[in-house]
Design a protein around this motif. Sequence first.
Motif, PDB file in Angstrom:
ATOM      1  N   GLY A  69       0.771  -1.220  -0.163  1.00  0.00           N
ATOM      2  CA  GLY A  69       0.024   0.013  -0.194  1.00  0.00           C
ATOM      3  C   GLY A  69       0.805   1.258   0.112  1.00  0.00           C
ATOM      4  O   GLY A  69       0.175   2.424   0.097  1.00  0.00           O
ATOM      5  N   THR A 173      -1.379   1.236 -11.740  1.00  0.00           N
ATOM      6  CA  THR A 173      -0.843   0.942 -10.521  1.00  0.00           C
ATOM      7  C   THR A 173      -0.474  -0.384 -10.451  1.00  0.00           C
ATOM      8  O   THR A 173      -0.985  -1.548 -10.810  1.00  0.00           O
ATOM      9  CB  THR A 173      -2.073   1.219  -9.378  1.00  0.00           C
ATOM     10  OG1 THR A 173      -2.481   2.320  -9.368  1.00  0.00           O
ATOM     11  CG2 THR A 173      -1.450   0.987  -8.229  1.00  0.00           C
ATOM     12  N   ASN A 175       0.481  -3.285  -7.707  1.00  0.00           N
ATOM     13  CA  ASN A 175       0.617  -3.688  -6.401  1.00  0.00           C
ATOM     14  C   ASN A 175       1.204  -4.937  -6.348  1.00  0.00           C
ATOM     15  O   ASN A 175       1.193  -5.923  -6.781  1.00  0.00           O
ATOM     16  CB  ASN A 175      -0.972  -3.898  -5.819  1.00  0.00           C
ATOM     17  CG  ASN A 175      -1.722  -2.655  -5.688  1.00  0.00           C
ATOM     18  OD1 ASN A 175      -1.278  -1.758  -5.098  1.00  0.00           O
ATOM     19  ND2 ASN A 175      -2.622  -2.371  -6.478  1.00  0.00           N
TER      20      ASN A 175
END
Length: 176
Positions: A69, A173, A175
């Motif tokens: 995160g 993004t 992750n």
Amino acid sequence: MFLLKKIHFVKATIKDKGIYIKKIMALRRFILYALLASIILSCNETDLDCSTVLCAGPPSLVFEVLANGENVFEEGIYTAQDISLSGTYPSQTEWAVNEVDLGTENIHVLIVSSFDWEELIYDFTLNIGNEYTADITVAIENSSSDGCCGGIPRIKSLKIDENPVENPYNLITLNF
């Protein structure tokens, strides 16, 4: 005699009006044909002035890289020197970590770009340090050759770890 002169004058006037009307009709036809010819001849695609057109350049891949995160570049965990690529990608590929303004916040992103994209499918692995990898498949096609901005490389499709990316021109993004 007066009546005869009057009839002769009326005949001459009618005859003159007929010639006048024919001349006007001929002039109208000439103007119509000249206008049509100029419209047809002026539609030449090679007469485009492309010096005033700003075309988009070749595509770049823009990644926000998160681990647990957290943005790995903002936290100082990794820098651009910790990035490497392996596999098939353009020879002049560059990458950099930059801060971008998203309007509501500034974030650090990884930008992968090249001016040497060709109409190919590239398969490469993005390595971040020794811990994180992402397998990237990007298909490149050239824009249509119409107009001033033809033949510019565009992303046809993009997959990361075999998952399609819907809009590869947006921030992507990753992750981990």
